[in-house]
Design an enzyme around this catalytic site. Structure first.
Site, PDB file in Angstrom:
ATOM      1  N   CYS A   6       0.839  -1.207   0.000  1.00 49.79           N
ATOM      2  CA  CYS A   6       0.000   0.000   0.000  1.00 49.79           C
ATOM      3  C   CYS A   6       0.873   1.258   0.000  1.00 49.79           C
ATOM      4  CB  CYS A   6      -0.914  -0.010   1.224  1.00 49.79           C
ATOM      5  SG  CYS A   6      -2.025   1.400   1.265  1.00 49.79           S
ATOM      6  N   CYS A  46       0.198   4.770   7.002  1.00 50.26           N
ATOM      7  CA  CYS A  46      -0.435   4.591   8.316  1.00 50.26           C
ATOM      8  C   CYS A  46       0.565   3.906   9.256  1.00 50.26           C
ATOM      9  CB  CYS A  46      -1.708   3.765   8.184  1.00 50.26           C
ATOM     10  SG  CYS A  46      -2.801   4.376   6.879  1.00 50.26           S
ATOM     11  N   CYS A  52       0.330   0.185  10.359  1.00 48.76           N
ATOM     12  CA  CYS A  52      -0.104  -0.838   9.402  1.00 48.76           C
ATOM     13  C   CYS A  52       1.040  -1.615   8.753  1.00 48.76           C
ATOM     14  CB  CYS A  52      -0.950  -0.193   8.315  1.00 48.76           C
ATOM     15  SG  CYS A  52      -1.548  -1.409   7.135  1.00 48.76           S
ATOM     16  N   CYS A  66     -16.499  -9.201   5.314  1.00 47.53           N
ATOM     17  CA  CYS A  66     -15.877  -7.930   4.963  1.00 47.53           C
ATOM     18  C   CYS A  66     -14.614  -8.187   4.132  1.00 47.53           C
ATOM     19  CB  CYS A  66     -15.536  -7.171   6.239  1.00 47.53           C
ATOM     20  SG  CYS A  66     -14.870  -5.540   5.894  1.00 47.53           S
ATOM     21  N   CYS A  78     -19.511  -6.324   3.310  1.00 46.44           N
ATOM     22  CA  CYS A  78     -18.864  -5.068   3.657  1.00 46.44           C
ATOM     23  C   CYS A  78     -17.547  -5.011   2.889  1.00 46.44           C
ATOM     24  CB  CYS A  78     -18.614  -5.054   5.163  1.00 46.44           C
ATOM     25  SG  CYS A  78     -17.710  -3.610   5.731  1.00 46.44           S
ATOM     26  N   CYS A  90     -19.468   1.916   8.378  1.00 47.38           N
ATOM     27  CA  CYS A  90     -18.775   1.249   9.476  1.00 47.38           C
ATOM     28  C   CYS A  90     -17.534   2.106   9.742  1.00 47.38           C
ATOM     29  CB  CYS A  90     -18.393  -0.158   9.036  1.00 47.38           C
ATOM     30  SG  CYS A  90     -17.258  -0.984  10.151  1.00 47.38           S
ATOM     31  N   ARG A 135     -18.156  -2.917  17.679  1.00 49.84           N
ATOM     32  CA  ARG A 135     -17.376  -4.132  17.391  1.00 49.84           C
ATOM     33  C   ARG A 135     -16.067  -4.174  18.178  1.00 49.84           C
ATOM     34  NH1 ARG A 135     -17.403  -4.072  11.892  1.00 49.84           N
ATOM     35  NH2 ARG A 135     -19.523  -4.790  12.200  1.00 49.84           N
TER      36      ARG A 135
END
Ligand code: SF4
Length: 326
Positions: free
Chosen positions: A52, A56, A59, A96, A128, A188, A260
């Site tokens: 990616c 972040c 991550c 998801c 999702c 979400c 969640r």
């Protein structure tokens, strides 16, 4: 009563309530809006892993960090549908799909994702996706394909955001959430604690979520799972009490939301998870992986459900308000 006009002071007051009172209040709200013995079971599958371009700090999938995550291009539709069926057979009602993209592009990969969404919806699962930034037009296409929810976490407060991510802004984040909302797909959105943020950042993030024109349908509360190679690798573990406080405050502020208990659950014992459910969590991720980080497996969760006498929430259950006076 559902409120979208919470003040920051009110959110702070709730967040700072002595823990026993806070749990009691959240458990009371929980019982007014939900069956407290019912927990939604979701499965999260990484359909495109690693590489990616974003940064972040938590991550392992960011290309710039050396975390040993194996990069995979987009899975094929058949593989994803097989995984979705396995998840359904293991008791999940929400599936998801996560792709490590900065944003959705109008290309063949997106067409494939649309096919996946159609296929998973046809299995009777709530579908999702979490695919990064999205335009209104793309959200509309996902909606037409049968997408039920779109995940786009705020991660932390607006003030602390730049310390965690520099490749996009908080405003970008809110824009995507707005596009999702406009398309009629459920939002979400939640965050992560343990990123080095202050208590005030947690309060501010909850305030942003609770003052959206429509509360997110699901609010994932994650505890950082520090991964070697990421800038946050050495962050100390957050305590279960911090998770309970976040969950309880989210439950009181957003009574109808599915709150969640997400990343970090793998480190909790049954008693700690029970406290989180008591404080208003009513959704978990099942399966031994959360994208790339560990999670309790299905067998352990079956035991958890047996011990706590919990039952899985059916798919597409429209939770009727039991009482409007929270
Ligand atoms: S959290 Fe998502 S956007 Fe950020 S680096 Fe990881 S995969 Fe990319």
């Amino acid at each position: 009563m559902i409120r979208n006009d919470w003040t920051l002071e009110e959110v702070r007051d709730i967040y700072q309530t002595p823990i026993m009172d806070l749990i009691y209040r959240a458990a009371t709200v929980h019982r007014q809006y939900h069956d407290p013995n019912e927990v939604q079971v979701c499965t999260l599958l990484s359909i495109k892993t690693g590489g990616c371009p974003e940064d972040c700090a938590y991550c392992p999938q960011a290309a710039r960090y050396n975390t040993g995550v194996e990069v995979h291009k987009l899975l094929d539709v058949e593989t994803v549908l097989k995984k979705a069926l396995e998840a359904k057979e293991a008791g999940s009602t929400r599936f998801c799909m996560g792709a490590a993209w900065r944003e959705v592009r109008n290309n063949r990969d997106f067409d494939k994702v649309l096919e996946m969404v159609k296929g998973v919806a046809n299995l009777g699962l709530e579908v999702c996706c979490t695919l990064g930034m999205l335009t209104e037009e793309q959200a509309q296409k996902l909606k037409e394909a049968g997408l039920y929810a779109y995940n786009h976490n705020l991660d932390t407060s607006e003030d602390y955001y730049d310390d965690i991510i520099s490749t996009r802004t908080y405003a970008d984040r809110l824009k995507t959430i707005e596009a999702v909302n406009k398309s009629g797909i459920s939002v979400c959105s939640g965050g992560i604690i343990g990123l080095g943020e202050k208590e005030e950042d947690r309060i501010a993030m909850l305030h942003t979520l609770a003052t959206m024109s429509t509360h997110p349908e699901s609010v994932p509360i994650n505890a950082l799972v520090p991964v070697p190679g990421t800038p946050l690798a050495e962050q100390p573990r957050v305590s279960v009490w911090e998770m309970v406080r976040m969950i309880a405050t989210a439950r009181i502020l957003m009574p109808k939301a599915m709150v969640r208990l997400s990343a970090g659950r793998v480190r909790m014992n049954v008693e700690e998870q029970a406290l989180c459910f008591l404080a208003g969590a009513n959704s978990i991720f099942a399966g031994d992986k959360l994208l790339t980080t560990p999670n309790p497996d299905y067998v352990e969760d079956q035991k958890l459900f047996q011990i706590l006498q919990l039952k899985p929430r059916p798919a597409y259950k429209q939770e009727a308000n039991r009482c409007e006076h929270a």
